[in-house]
Scaffold this motif. Structure first.
Motif, PDB file in Angstrom:
ATOM      1  N   UNK A 299      50.287  35.428  47.348  1.00 47.62           N
ATOM      2  CA  UNK A 299      49.400  36.488  47.813  1.00 47.62           C
ATOM      3  C   UNK A 299      50.035  37.867  47.645  1.00 47.62           C
ATOM      4  N   UNK A 300      51.365  37.900  47.575  1.00 46.55           N
ATOM      5  CA  UNK A 300      52.035  39.134  47.167  1.00 46.55           C
ATOM      6  C   UNK A 300      51.656  39.449  45.722  1.00 46.55           C
ATOM      7  N   UNK A 301      51.668  38.432  44.877  1.00 46.65           N
ATOM      8  CA  UNK A 301      51.257  38.623  43.480  1.00 46.65           C
ATOM      9  C   UNK A 301      49.792  39.037  43.405  1.00 46.65           C
ATOM     10  N   UNK A 302      48.936  38.450  44.238  1.00 47.54           N
ATOM     11  CA  UNK A 302      47.521  38.823  44.255  1.00 47.54           C
ATOM     12  C   UNK A 302      47.356  40.280  44.652  1.00 47.54           C
ATOM     13  N   UNK A 303      48.115  40.719  45.668  1.00 51.76           N
ATOM     14  CA  UNK A 303      48.049  42.112  46.092  1.00 51.76           C
ATOM     15  C   UNK A 303      48.546  43.041  44.990  1.00 51.76           C
ATOM     16  N   UNK A 304      49.581  42.620  44.255  1.00 55.46           N
ATOM     17  CA  UNK A 304      50.104  43.427  43.155  1.00 55.46           C
ATOM     18  C   UNK A 304      49.053  43.597  42.062  1.00 55.46           C
ATOM     19  N   UNK A 305      48.350  42.514  41.722  1.00 57.74           N
ATOM     20  CA  UNK A 305      47.315  42.587  40.685  1.00 57.74           C
ATOM     21  C   UNK A 305      46.156  43.474  41.133  1.00 57.74           C
ATOM     22  N   UNK A 306      45.773  43.370  42.404  1.00 56.42           N
ATOM     23  CA  UNK A 306      44.629  44.142  42.892  1.00 56.42           C
ATOM     24  C   UNK A 306      44.962  45.618  43.087  1.00 56.42           C
ATOM     25  N   UNK A 307      46.218  45.946  43.405  1.00 61.29           N
ATOM     26  CA  UNK A 307      46.599  47.332  43.692  1.00 61.29           C
ATOM     27  C   UNK A 307      46.736  48.182  42.442  1.00 61.29           C
ATOM     28  N   UNK A 417      45.893  28.251  54.608  1.00 60.18           N
ATOM     29  CA  UNK A 417      46.543  28.275  53.298  1.00 60.18           C
ATOM     30  C   UNK A 417      45.669  27.617  52.243  1.00 60.18           C
ATOM     31  N   UNK A 418      45.049  26.510  52.602  1.00 58.75           N
ATOM     32  CA  UNK A 418      44.195  25.807  51.639  1.00 58.75           C
ATOM     33  C   UNK A 418      42.980  26.660  51.290  1.00 58.75           C
ATOM     34  N   UNK A 419      42.365  27.292  52.273  1.00 57.48           N
ATOM     35  CA  UNK A 419      41.215  28.150  51.989  1.00 57.48           C
ATOM     36  C   UNK A 419      41.604  29.295  51.060  1.00 57.48           C
ATOM     37  N   UNK A 420      42.781  29.892  51.297  1.00 58.38           N
ATOM     38  CA  UNK A 420      43.216  31.023  50.482  1.00 58.38           C
ATOM     39  C   UNK A 420      43.499  30.591  49.043  1.00 58.38           C
ATOM     40  N   UNK A 421      44.204  29.465  48.861  1.00 64.35           N
ATOM     41  CA  UNK A 421      44.473  28.986  47.505  1.00 64.35           C
ATOM     42  C   UNK A 421      43.178  28.556  46.810  1.00 64.35           C
ATOM     43  N   UNK A 422      42.246  27.988  47.587  1.00 64.51           N
ATOM     44  CA  UNK A 422      40.969  27.582  47.006  1.00 64.51           C
ATOM     45  C   UNK A 422      40.205  28.779  46.464  1.00 64.51           C
TER      46      UNK A 422
END
Length: 664
Positions: A299-307, A417-422
């Motif tokens: 989710x750090x990587x997700x935030x990096x991509x979105x920012x 965690x499962x909901x977020x990865x899903x």
């Protein structure tokens, strides 16, 4: 002569008057007593009469059936015998107690106390075995009665025990779905009213109450029994192998939010729940908080991509394994130099993740984590869900933000965690997890159906695709999750090895929460799987202890969903399980046995033909005939012992069942 006659007449009048007064007094007394009885003592005397001649027994309602997604019965109600007494009609309670004690397995003194009570009804034993009921009948004791009560049975012992929960003697749900869906599952309660005539004979005024009271509504779950069984088995094996305290595992469909399996260890048997500590009832996958460790780097990587503040080609200095920030030193398991974002995810660098978070900023990180659902419940339709802990960004100091980047200082549940990865697996769209597929009425018609519910979009499809590629590298050569592979499909996932917090503060040097979470096939995800082990001993890295269990569970899930078969045939989509509407019209097996003939055979002491019957039907037949039965497998009867037509043995019936897709 005259005076003497006058005296006699006077004396006669006196006697007549006295006699008249006497009868008048008696008459007035009788009238007064009658008035007292009719006006003042009427209700008390009526209560006494009813207590001695009229009895009312409250009968437990029949709970509805709980099915898995393929319409296999996970919880059923069957009729069993219960024993009660009318103490007011028992002349010698001690004798009754002495005879009943060895049959019921209860102390004679305790029984004598209940049998001597000033009441018209007492339970002696609830839901006893056919053998105990028959021995009680043979005693032929006055004012001892046997009636049929529904008993909740979980045919597969501890399968899905934490999801199903259990109900108590009064047919009220106490844990799990049995509790949260009690109003749906609980049938209509009834009472049996009976009177005793002048000869002491019992006459039932409401005999229809004994005849199969109406069931409650039924539930169809999203669970798949085969996937659930495999999940529990491989989770338990991993817990045993690595000597962990406990474990959790979840399998979910990313496109719909349907939970295909949810398991926690240690497990318990809901048929004998009172033999376990209450702590065993807890569904850890939704109630227990833990620090996620390196799985949070996704989710750090997700935030990096979105920012858009971090480019895919940008490199970060990982300081060769040690970096001081805010008076503390952050370590990596292996020393690394300059790494790009994808490489930080692949090798799971703590320092790299912390520096990426630093580049994004606290507000950007916090917004993305909230967007992925952390610090708030998922809304799953199971009781007891925890919210998790994610403190506001304004309270983050630099070292705390660095810790959060690699999963410390934040608490989550497995279902979060499962909901977020899903959401990543579903192209950036988050779905609400759910375990109830539909509610059926007593005629098996759909009353309510759970439709897949979108929560929100958490990232763009392109960003989700890029993050998936990064997560795929984790299971490739050089990544931390190579043991989680599910060939021939690519797996996108992340390992996690989080130090546990010591009760007195600080982090343990020996106790870890080890996990792997991912989805497969990575290019066309069908299942998100998470495995979490609490305090494994010896090996403790998530990729080593949780990765193999993930692989085995995911392989079974994809196989049951038809993904392997579709891939072999070159077809892109796996077949779907039946929906609830199809269930209402599900055809019976090709050759179901006749229930009427089976009952007739049992009445004659012969073994009936049980071929094609469901376990629920077999259990009801056996209960009606007071015949013990043992079962192996699930589905419908494919083998039985003794063979049909043979003399029924004292050991009862033994049946083997296999899965089918016929109606119940």
């Amino acid at each position: 002569m005259r005076p003497r006659q006058t005296n006699y007449s006077s004396w006669l009048r006196v006697r007549l008057v006295a006699l008249g007064v006497f009868f008048l007094v008696v008459f007035l007394a009788l009238v007064a007593r009658a008035v007292d009885l009719q006006l003042f003592e009427r209700q008390r005397l009526r209560d006494i009469a009813e207590r001695e001649s009229i009895r009312q027994v409250d009968l437990s309602p029949r709970r509805g059936i709980i099915f898995d997604r393929n319409h296999e019965e996970l919880a059923v109600s069957i009729d069993t015998d219960s024993i009660y007494a009318n103490p007011l009609g028992i002349a010698d309670p001690a004798r009754h107690a002495r005879l009943l004690a060895p049959v019921l397995g209860q102390p004679a003194g305790e029984l004598a106390k209940r049998l001597g009570a000033e009441r018209a009804f007492v339970w002696l034993a609830r839901r006893v075995s056919p053998e105990v009921a028959e021995k009680t009948r043979q005693l032929g004791l006055d004012e001892i009665y046997i009636l049929r009560e529904p008993k909740r049975i979980y045919p597969y012992s501890d399968l899905a025990c934490h999801v199903l929960g259990f109900s108590g003697l009064d047919a009220r749900g106490l844990e799990g779905l049995e509790r949260s869906q009690d109003q749906i599952l609980r049938g209509q309660a009834k009472s049996l009213t009976s009177v005793r005539d002048a000869l002491g004979r019992t006459i039932h005024l409401t005999p229809e109450a004994l005849l199969n009271p109406p069931e409650g509504n039924h539930l169809i779950l999203t669970l798949d029994k085969q996937i659930q069984y495999a999940t529990e088995r491989y989770l338990a094996e991993a817990v045993t192998k690595h000597r962990a305290k406990a474990g959790q595992a979840i399998v979910m469909s990313p496109q719909t939010g349907e939970i295909l399996a949810m398991a926690s260890t240690p497990a318990f048997n809901p048929n004998a729940f009172d033999k376990y500590a209450k702590d065993a009832y807890r569904n850890r996958a939704i109630t227990d908080l833990y620090e996620p460790g390196s799985t949070f780097k996704a989710f750090v990587a997700a935030a990096a991509l979105a920012s858009h503040r971090v480019s895919l080609s940008q490199t970060f200095d990982c300081e060769h394994g040690q970096w001081r920030i805010g008076g503390r030193i952050i370590h990596d398991t292996h020393p690394y130099g300059m790494l790009r974002l994808a490489e930080i995810v692949k090798v799971s660098s703590n320092i790299g993740a912390a520096k990426v978070a630093q580049a994004i900023g606290a507000e950007g990180m916090y917004a993305m984590l909230r967007n992925f659902g952390f610090g708030q419940p998922t809304g799953v339709d199971l009781p007891g869900e925890a919210r998790g802990v994610l403190r506001p960004a304004r309270t983050w100091r630099p070292v705390e933000m660095a810790n959060i980047a690699f999963g410390q200082g934040v608490s989550v549940t497995a279902i979060q965690m499962v909901q977020a990865f899903a959401a990543v697996a579903n192209g950036g769209v988050m779905m609400r997890p759910h375990v109830i597929q539909a509610v059926l009425d007593k005629h098996h018609q759909v009353v309510r159906e759970t439709r897949p519910q979108m929560v929100r979009r958490v990232m763009s499809q392109d960003e989700a695709r890029e993050l998936t590629r990064m997560l795929m590298s984790v299971t490739e050569d050089g990544g931390t999750g190579t043991l989680a592979r599910v060939g021939p499909f690519a797996v996108a996932g992340k390992t996690g090895t989080a130090q546990k917090v010591n009760p007195g503060g600080g982090y343990s040097k020996t106790d870890y929460m080890s996990s792997f979470i991912g989805f497969a096939p990575a290019e066309d995800p069908k299942a998100v799987v998470m495995v979490l082990l609490d305090t494994p001993r010896g090996q403790y890295y998530g990729g080593v202890v949780a990765g193999p269990a993930f692989s085995r569970i995911a392989r079974v899930a994809l196989s049951e969903m038809g993904v392997f078969e579709m891939a072999a045939q070159g077809q892109p989509n796996a077949p779907q399980a039946k929906g609830p509407a199809q269930f209402a019209q599900s055809p019976p097996p090709a050759r179901p046995a006749s229930l009427a003939q089976a009952r007739q055979a049992l009445a004659q002491g012969a073994t009936p033909d049980l071929g094609g019957l469901s376990l629920r039907q077999v259990l009801r037949l056996a209960a009606d005939a007071h015949c013990p039965v043992t079962a192996q497998g699930w589905g419908r009867v494919v083998r039985q012992s003794p063979t049909p037509g043979a003399k029924l043995s004292p050991g009862g019936l033994s049946v083997q069942l296999a899965p089918t897709h016929g109606g119940a």
